[in-house]
Enzyme design. Structure first.
Site, short mmCIF file in Angstrom:
data_model
loop_
_atom_site.label_atom_id
_atom_site.label_comp_id
_atom_site.label_asym_id
_atom_site.label_seq_id
_atom_site.Cartn_x
_atom_site.Cartn_y
_atom_site.Cartn_z
N ASN A 16 -8.56 -48.86 6.22
CA ASN A 16 -7.67 -47.88 5.56
C ASN A 16 -7.02 -48.49 4.32
OD1 ASN A 16 -7.41 -45.21 7.03
ND2 ASN A 16 -7.32 -46.66 8.74
N HIS A 111 -2.46 -42.16 11.93
CA HIS A 111 -2.70 -42.19 13.37
C HIS A 111 -4.03 -41.48 13.68
CE1 HIS A 111 -1.76 -42.48 17.61
NE2 HIS A 111 -2.21 -41.24 17.74
N ASP A 152 5.37 -42.25 16.48
CA ASP A 152 4.50 -41.15 16.00
C ASP A 152 5.19 -39.79 15.98
OD1 ASP A 152 2.40 -43.01 15.78
OD2 ASP A 152 1.74 -42.64 17.83
N GLU A 181 -9.73 -40.56 8.30
CA GLU A 181 -8.56 -41.37 7.93
C GLU A 181 -8.68 -41.87 6.49
OE1 GLU A 181 -7.35 -44.43 10.76
OE2 GLU A 181 -8.50 -43.43 12.31
#
Ligand code: GRF
Length: 208
Positions: A16, A111, A152, A181
């Site tokens: 990421n 997430h 979260d 993602e």
């Protein structure tokens, strides 16, 4: 708008992180990564950072008496680098309350599920996908959200879904979700850096 100084926290491979680096280099994101910090010494994300001439720092939690002091060390580094925006890109430690307060509405997390499903304490990495398959849901996905004091629970910026196929395994699902993602994290960072995100309570509006 001037370029946003970014700090990225990682614990692992950093794919990421790489997606964000690529969009910065392509001129899509109006920001600059000033530092990458890892709580794992051998995190490959640190190598990715160095390959792009970005400062990469390992902070050893064992050297600190408690979580607050460990977090203070990270804050100190972020302050030295004048970081405006913190990205949690596969960072597996819980931020201290002090950290979250200091960077309120300036911390973004990715997430690997559609929050509020399959998230919170204990839902990280492969575990998320295991639970998704165990439950038998037909759709999962990824979520980018601002970080608040909970696990979260912060306001959602972007989400995208993927279909869970009948013959899906944790590996195939993880791969599918990672692809999503790598799209929505850089997109959210881009929107933040262009000052397009407006938080209204739980809702995040994207300005045109
Ligand atoms: C991603 O699935 C992310 O959502 C989760 O940890 C994984 C990190 O992957 N929090 P990478 O280190 O970015 O490759």
């Amino acid at each position: 708008m001037s370029s946003v100084n970014i700090g990225v926290l990682i614990s692992g491979g950093g794919s990421n992180l790489q997606a964000v680096i690529d969009d910065i280099n392509a001129g899509v994101i109006n920001g600059k990564i000033q530092v990458v910090i890892s709580n794992k010494k051998d995190a490959y994300g640190l190598v990715r950072a160095k390959n792009h001439g970005i400062d990469a720092i390992y902070v050893d939690k064992r050297k600190f008496e408690n979580n607050n002091d460990f977090n203070r060390e990270i804050i100190k580094i972020l302050e030295e680098k004048n970081v405006d925006l913190v990205i949690l890109a596969g960072y597996l430690k819980i931020l201290s309350e002090e950290f979250v307060k200091k960077y309120q509405s300036r911390i973004i997390n990715i997430h690997p599920s559609l929050i509020p499903s399959f998230c919170g304490m204990g839902y990280y990495g492969r575990k998320v996908h295991e639970k998704v398959l165990e439950y038998g849901v037909k759709i999962t996905g990824a979520t980018v959200h601002f970080v608040d004091e909970g696990a979260d629970t912060g306001s959602i910026i972007l989400q995208e879904a993927v279909i869970v196929d009948d013959n899906e395994t944790v590996d195939t699902l993880q791969k599918k979700v990672l692809e999503i993602e790598h799209k929505i994290l850089p997109k959210a960072v881009q929107l933040y850096c262009d000052d397009k995100l407006e938080i209204k309570g739980r809702k995040v509006h994207v300005r045109n």
